[in-house]
Write a protein that holds these residues in place. Structure first.
Motif, PDB file in Angstrom:
ATOM      1  N   GLU A   1      40.138  39.006  32.823  1.00 52.65           N
ATOM      2  CA  GLU A   1      41.527  39.238  32.337  1.00 52.65           C
ATOM      3  C   GLU A   1      41.820  40.451  33.385  1.00 52.65           C
ATOM      4  OE1 GLU A   1      44.655  40.486  28.886  1.00 52.65           O
ATOM      5  OE2 GLU A   1      42.464  40.266  28.529  1.00 52.65           O
ATOM      6  N   ALA A   2      40.906  41.364  33.629  1.00 53.18           N
ATOM      7  CA  ALA A   2      41.530  42.558  34.238  1.00 53.18           C
ATOM      8  C   ALA A   2      41.699  42.201  35.709  1.00 53.18           C
ATOM      9  CB  ALA A   2      40.275  43.654  34.197  1.00 53.18           C
ATOM     10  N   TYR A   3      40.840  41.262  36.327  1.00 55.45           N
ATOM     11  CA  TYR A   3      40.976  41.013  37.536  1.00 55.45           C
ATOM     12  C   TYR A   3      42.233  39.979  37.809  1.00 55.45           C
ATOM     13  CZ  TYR A   3      40.384  38.940  42.226  1.00 55.45           C
ATOM     14  OH  TYR A   3      40.513  38.521  43.592  1.00 55.45           O
ATOM     15  N   SER A   4      42.271  39.303  36.939  1.00 52.21           N
ATOM     16  CA  SER A   4      43.416  38.423  36.915  1.00 52.21           C
ATOM     17  C   SER A   4      44.983  39.005  37.064  1.00 52.21           C
ATOM     18  CB  SER A   4      43.481  37.119  36.191  1.00 52.21           C
ATOM     19  OG  SER A   4      42.255  36.194  35.911  1.00 52.21           O
ATOM     20  N   THR A   5      44.887  40.125  35.904  1.00 53.57           N
ATOM     21  CA  THR A   5      46.182  40.760  35.699  1.00 53.57           C
ATOM     22  C   THR A   5      46.413  41.822  36.853  1.00 53.57           C
ATOM     23  OG1 THR A   5      45.812  40.783  33.319  1.00 53.57           O
ATOM     24  CG2 THR A   5      47.029  42.538  34.268  1.00 53.57           C
ATOM     25  N   LEU A   6      45.209  42.194  37.519  1.00 55.65           N
ATOM     26  CA  LEU A   6      45.455  43.059  38.505  1.00 55.65           C
ATOM     27  C   LEU A   6      46.050  42.417  39.908  1.00 55.65           C
ATOM     28  CD1 LEU A   6      42.478  45.867  38.420  1.00 55.65           C
ATOM     29  CD2 LEU A   6      45.097  46.102  38.479  1.00 55.65           C
ATOM     30  N   TRP A   7      45.453  41.192  40.002  1.00 54.53           N
ATOM     31  CA  TRP A   7      45.916  40.357  41.053  1.00 54.53           C
ATOM     32  C   TRP A   7      47.333  40.140  41.090  1.00 54.53           C
ATOM     33  CZ3 TRP A   7      43.520  38.423  45.349  1.00 54.53           C
ATOM     34  CH2 TRP A   7      44.250  37.363  45.984  1.00 54.53           C
ATOM     35  N   GLY A   8      47.844  39.692  39.817  1.00 53.97           N
ATOM     36  CA  GLY A   8      49.287  39.567  39.645  1.00 53.97           C
ATOM     37  C   GLY A   8      50.055  40.740  39.818  1.00 53.97           C
ATOM     38  N   ILE A   9      49.568  41.890  39.469  1.00 58.00           N
ATOM     39  CA  ILE A   9      50.425  43.076  39.633  1.00 58.00           C
ATOM     40  C   ILE A   9      50.333  43.452  41.050  1.00 58.00           C
ATOM     41  CG2 ILE A   9      50.243  45.651  39.151  1.00 58.00           C
ATOM     42  CD1 ILE A   9      48.992  45.003  36.196  1.00 58.00           C
ATOM     43  N   ALA A  10      49.302  43.159  41.791  1.00 57.93           N
ATOM     44  CA  ALA A  10      49.252  43.490  43.294  1.00 57.93           C
ATOM     45  C   ALA A  10      50.335  42.892  44.087  1.00 57.93           C
ATOM     46  CB  ALA A  10      47.893  43.169  43.695  1.00 57.93           C
ATOM     47  N   GLU A  11      50.608  41.701  43.488  1.00 55.93           N
ATOM     48  CA  GLU A  11      51.697  40.849  44.025  1.00 55.93           C
ATOM     49  C   GLU A  11      53.155  41.656  43.864  1.00 55.93           C
ATOM     50  OE1 GLU A  11      51.756  37.456  45.408  1.00 55.93           O
ATOM     51  OE2 GLU A  11      49.535  37.975  45.482  1.00 55.93           O
ATOM     52  N   LYS A  12      53.311  42.485  43.093  1.00 50.62           N
ATOM     53  CA  LYS A  12      54.268  43.185  42.681  1.00 50.62           C
ATOM     54  C   LYS A  12      54.318  44.762  43.404  1.00 50.62           C
ATOM     55  CE  LYS A  12      54.440  41.564  37.903  1.00 50.62           C
ATOM     56  NZ  LYS A  12      54.471  41.832  36.575  1.00 50.62           N
ATOM     57  N   THR A  13      53.430  45.006  44.451  1.00 49.55           N
ATOM     58  CA  THR A  13      53.465  46.126  45.012  1.00 49.55           C
ATOM     59  C   THR A  13      54.560  46.094  45.997  1.00 49.55           C
ATOM     60  OG1 THR A  13      51.799  45.553  46.811  1.00 49.55           O
ATOM     61  CG2 THR A  13      50.992  46.398  44.738  1.00 49.55           C
ATOM     62  N   SER A  14      54.783  47.436  46.814  1.00 47.99           N
ATOM     63  CA  SER A  14      55.979  47.342  47.671  1.00 47.99           C
ATOM     64  C   SER A  14      55.603  46.545  49.074  1.00 47.99           C
ATOM     65  CB  SER A  14      56.224  48.791  48.066  1.00 47.99           C
ATOM     66  OG  SER A  14      55.059  49.669  48.571  1.00 47.99           O
ATOM     67  N   PHE A  15      54.436  46.218  49.179  1.00 47.41           N
ATOM     68  CA  PHE A  15      53.885  45.788  50.486  1.00 47.41           C
ATOM     69  C   PHE A  15      54.236  44.203  50.603  1.00 47.41           C
ATOM     70  CE2 PHE A  15      50.153  48.554  49.361  1.00 47.41           C
ATOM     71  CZ  PHE A  15      50.978  49.478  50.246  1.00 47.41           C
ATOM     72  N   THR A  16      54.474  43.760  51.700  1.00 52.05           N
ATOM     73  CA  THR A  16      54.835  42.487  52.125  1.00 52.05           C
ATOM     74  C   THR A  16      53.536  41.664  52.031  1.00 52.05           C
ATOM     75  OG1 THR A  16      54.212  42.674  54.593  1.00 52.05           O
ATOM     76  CG2 THR A  16      56.580  43.046  53.805  1.00 52.05           C
ATOM     77  N   ALA A  17      53.617  40.345  52.072  1.00 51.43           N
ATOM     78  CA  ALA A  17      52.290  39.630  51.852  1.00 51.43           C
ATOM     79  C   ALA A  17      51.489  40.024  53.136  1.00 51.43           C
ATOM     80  CB  ALA A  17      52.535  38.194  51.906  1.00 51.43           C
ATOM     81  N   GLN A  18      51.668  39.886  54.290  1.00 48.27           N
ATOM     82  CA  GLN A  18      50.991  40.577  55.538  1.00 48.27           C
ATOM     83  C   GLN A  18      50.396  41.855  55.174  1.00 48.27           C
ATOM     84  OE1 GLN A  18      53.438  41.617  59.115  1.00 48.27           O
ATOM     85  NE2 GLN A  18      51.498  40.772  60.195  1.00 48.27           N
ATOM     86  N   GLU A  19      51.259  42.821  54.880  1.00 51.26           N
ATOM     87  CA  GLU A  19      50.396  44.181  54.586  1.00 51.26           C
ATOM     88  C   GLU A  19      49.625  44.061  53.264  1.00 51.26           C
ATOM     89  OE1 GLU A  19      54.221  47.232  55.562  1.00 51.26           O
ATOM     90  OE2 GLU A  19      54.482  45.763  53.696  1.00 51.26           O
TER      91      GLU A  19
END
Length: 191
Positions: A46-64
């Motif tokens: 759950e921790a990994y899956s949740t963090l993976w989803g949160i990482a998608e919400k960062t200020s970075f583009t997919a490339q970054e």
């Protein structure tokens, strides 16, 4: 695999893990071996899956995001994640030269991406103890304090996966074929 870890099938995984594995199957079309190992601990999965989803919400583009992930993975010497993220980076249209540069610890031609690569690598290598000059070098390329903290989100995500793969020696998935990686060999097991 080592240390008694196994690859869990959804049907026999702990119930709390099976639910997450089913979601991964729906989203990806298969369940990566990393998730199958993490299923041993519903909390870790759950921790990994949740963090993976949160990482998608960062200020970075997919490339970054992929450049930073690759830099973190390089420092953590995770062969499984390097192979996986190499192909995920290709799917996200990251320039092949940039992927190769990070995999080989060489500078990226794009100055902004290179600043991000260097910062993510230093944060990982130095466990967050970077200098004010390191932060300023990142900011000089157009990033801000949000990006500085967003690198930590990516590093935390990869900490779980990279360390899990070290502990279990997770075998590569079939989609990683052609993206295998030989580690530079800096990390040594504790004695």
């Amino acid at each position: 695999m080592i240390n008694g870890f196994k690859l869990h099938e959804t049907a026999i995984a702990p119930a709390a893990s099976a639910e997450i594995l089913n979601c991964v199957q729906k989203a990806w079309g298969f369940v990566p071996n990393l998730h199958r190992v993490l299923a041993e601990s519903p909390a870790a999965l759950e921790a990994y899956s949740t963090l993976w989803g949160i990482a998608e919400k960062t200020s970075f583009t997919a490339q970054e995001r992929h450049i930073a992930y690759l830099a973190i993975i390089y420092e953590n010497e995770c062969t499984y994640c390097m192979a996986g993220h190499t192909n995920l980076s290709r799917m996200a249209k990251v320039a092949p030269e940039a992927i190769a540069a990070v995999r080989e610890s060489r500078p990226i031609a794009d100055a902004k991406l290179e600043a991000l690569r260097q910062f993510a690598a230093k944060v990982t290598r130095q466990r967050g103890a970077v200098s004010e000059a390191d932060v300023e070098a990142l900011k000089a390329r157009g990033y801000d304090n949000r990006a500085v903290l967003d690198v930590l989100v990516l590093a935390a995500t990869k900490l779980i996966s990279n360390y899990t793969n070290h502990l279990a020696q997770t075998p590569n998935d079939s989609f990683m074929k052609g993206a295998e990686w030989t580690v530079p060999g800096k990390l040594k097991p504790a004695v």
